[in-house]
Design a protein around this motif. Structure first.
Motif, PDB file in Angstrom:
ATOM      1  N   LYS A 158      47.161  47.098  43.711  1.00  0.00           N
ATOM      2  CA  LYS A 158      46.057  47.510  44.466  1.00  0.00           C
ATOM      3  C   LYS A 158      44.892  46.731  44.214  1.00  0.00           C
ATOM      4  CE  LYS A 158      44.919  51.598  44.970  1.00  0.00           C
ATOM      5  NZ  LYS A 158      44.704  53.263  44.579  1.00  0.00           N
ATOM      6  N   SER A 159      44.546  46.347  42.905  1.00  0.00           N
ATOM      7  CA  SER A 159      43.380  45.360  42.708  1.00  0.00           C
ATOM      8  C   SER A 159      43.750  43.922  43.160  1.00  0.00           C
ATOM      9  CB  SER A 159      43.197  45.231  41.060  1.00  0.00           C
ATOM     10  OG  SER A 159      43.113  46.731  40.741  1.00  0.00           O
ATOM     11  N   ALA A 162      42.396  43.621  46.629  1.00  0.00           N
ATOM     12  CA  ALA A 162      40.881  43.685  46.524  1.00  0.00           C
ATOM     13  C   ALA A 162      40.259  42.456  45.929  1.00  0.00           C
ATOM     14  CB  ALA A 162      40.400  45.084  45.729  1.00  0.00           C
ATOM     15  N   THR A 165      40.497  39.532  48.614  1.00  0.00           N
ATOM     16  CA  THR A 165      39.186  39.921  49.663  1.00  0.00           C
ATOM     17  C   THR A 165      37.913  39.547  49.115  1.00  0.00           C
ATOM     18  OG1 THR A 165      40.476  41.867  50.671  1.00  0.00           O
ATOM     19  CG2 THR A 165      38.245  41.752  51.070  1.00  0.00           C
ATOM     20  N   GLN A 272      28.997  42.425  52.720  1.00  0.00           N
ATOM     21  CA  GLN A 272      30.675  42.816  52.587  1.00  0.00           C
ATOM     22  C   GLN A 272      30.870  42.360  51.225  1.00  0.00           C
ATOM     23  OE1 GLN A 272      32.327  40.142  55.587  1.00  0.00           O
ATOM     24  NE2 GLN A 272      32.113  41.624  57.209  1.00  0.00           N
ATOM     25  N   GLU A 275      30.124  45.578  49.009  1.00  0.00           N
ATOM     26  CA  GLU A 275      31.156  46.290  49.280  1.00  0.00           C
ATOM     27  C   GLU A 275      32.398  46.046  48.862  1.00  0.00           C
ATOM     28  OE1 GLU A 275      31.222  46.596  53.593  1.00  0.00           O
ATOM     29  OE2 GLU A 275      29.129  47.709  53.679  1.00  0.00           O
ATOM     30  N   ALA A 276      32.836  44.918  48.726  1.00  0.00           N
ATOM     31  CA  ALA A 276      34.160  44.510  48.230  1.00  0.00           C
ATOM     32  C   ALA A 276      33.965  44.694  46.839  1.00  0.00           C
ATOM     33  CB  ALA A 276      34.373  43.092  48.586  1.00  0.00           C
ATOM     34  N   GLY A 279      34.295  48.136  46.046  1.00  0.00           N
ATOM     35  CA  GLY A 279      35.797  48.644  46.088  1.00  0.00           C
ATOM     36  C   GLY A 279      36.795  48.136  44.932  1.00  0.00           C
ATOM     37  N   SER A 282      36.184  50.597  42.117  1.00  0.00           N
ATOM     38  CA  SER A 282      36.504  52.014  42.262  1.00  0.00           C
ATOM     39  C   SER A 282      37.926  52.254  42.610  1.00  0.00           C
ATOM     40  CB  SER A 282      35.761  52.749  43.320  1.00  0.00           C
ATOM     41  OG  SER A 282      36.072  51.825  44.752  1.00  0.00           O
ATOM     42  N   VAL A 283      38.974  50.924  42.174  1.00  0.00           N
ATOM     43  CA  VAL A 283      40.377  51.105  42.510  1.00  0.00           C
ATOM     44  C   VAL A 283      40.743  52.100  41.453  1.00  0.00           C
ATOM     45  CG1 VAL A 283      42.518  49.907  42.280  1.00  0.00           C
ATOM     46  CG2 VAL A 283      40.588  48.968  43.623  1.00  0.00           C
TER      47      VAL A 283
END
Length: 323
Positions: A158-159, A162, A165, A272, A275-276, A279, A282-283
């Motif tokens: 998941k990371s 992220a 990105t 952005q 926000e990334a 994100g 908070s994974v």
């Protein structure tokens, strides 16, 4: 030929009871001896809950559809039962080190994978990890190692997206930032060469402000609305004035317009980027621990009672067929 009755069989058994008992006891003792030679196998279980990602939900805050949830859980179960998780678990338990040969590591990972099993508990999003080992502690440690290895792997996957990105946005942000600095240098250089130039810039800024207001009004009104029409006429008037300014000021208008566009783009990218970063921080893993494995008190194998029962049945059948 007369058919043998139960009474006839009983007379035969009584006649050959010594042989019957000897064969029966031999089978029973052989079974007991074989069972005692088998290594003890202990069992331990742990339970985790699968938290479906947002992509499995119909709307924010709703529960996932059962078919989608079932597919999601089965996918994660396959991941848990994979050689990747088995290898990570073996490393966590110290069974695999970098100093070992590659072939040995594969064998150890395969044995590790054979020592546990992940399966879904019926009618739930709970997953049970069942592990076995030669002693209570190792069975318990294996089940917990699988859970931690899965959560670690899940977080990494998941990371990874992220992080990609974040890197992509940072790269684009750097490009736009460099473009901004270049335009600012061009604008500064223009003013140094043309210190009296100001009309074109003023008109260009005025047009940009009117364009922004027009865009905001179009979000509420139709293009034929009087306020929108009024702004359109004002924009046309400013553009008419721009056409009459000296040619050298056209370059300044172009630079100023491009500079504003790049500033807006940089502001968007910066938002952005933040926000990334949020994100990424908070994974969380899909798997939440419900019950960690605990050490069992008694082995699940070999089962002396079951084996003696089967041995007794076998001895009885051998005795009957022999006598």
């Amino acid at each position: 030929m007369a058919e043998l009755t139960i009474h006839d069989y009983w007379r035969v058994i009584v006649k050959w009871k010594g042989t019957f008992i000897l064969i029966f006891m031999a089978a029973l003792l052989s079974t007991a001896f074989y069972t005692m030679l088998q290594p003890d196998i202990y069992h331990s279980e742990a339970i985790i809950t699968f938290k479906p990602p947002a992509s499995y939900s119909k709307i924010p805050g709703s529960e996932a559809d059962e078919p989608d949830l079932r597919v999601a859980v089965q996918t994660e179960i396959r991941v848990m039962n994979s050689l990747e998780i088995a290898e990570r678990s073996a490393r966590r338990l110290g069974l695999i080190t970098d100093s070992r040969a590659g072939v040995d590591n594969v064998k150890i990972s395969a044995r590790m994978r054979a020592s546990y099993k992940a399966e879904r508990l019926p009618d739930s999003n709970l997953i049970k990890i069942s592990a076995t080992g030669p002693d209570p502690v190792s069975a318990c440690a294996a089940a917990n190692a699988v859970i931690e290895s899965y959560r670690e792997y899940n977080l990494e996957q998941k990371s990874k997206q992220a992080k990609k990105t974040l890197v992509d946005i940072a790269s684009r942000k750097g490009e736009v930032g460099e473009s901004l600095r270049s335009l600012e240098r061009q604008k500064q250089s223009f003013f140094e060469r043309n210190p009296d130039t100001s009309l074109g810039l003023m008109l260009a800024n005025q047009r940009e402000d009117l364009e922004i207001k027009k865009k905001q009004l179009l979000e509420k009104y139709t293009p034929n609305h009087p306020e929108v029409e009024n702004l359109r006429q004002r924009i046309e008037a400013v553009e008419g004035k721009l056409e009459g300014i000296p040619s050298q000021e056209i370059a300044l208008v172009r630079i100023s317009r491009e500079l504003r566009m790049q500033e807006d783009l940089y502001t968007t990218l910066n938002k952005q980027y933040e926000e990334a970063k949020l994100g990424l921080s908070s994974v969380i893993s899909f798997g939440g621990v419900v019950d960690l494995a605990v050490s069992g008190e008694a082995p699940i194998s070999p089962d002396m009672g079951l084996n003696l029962t089967l041995g007794g049945i076998l001895g009885l059948m051998l005795s009957l067929t022999t006598v």
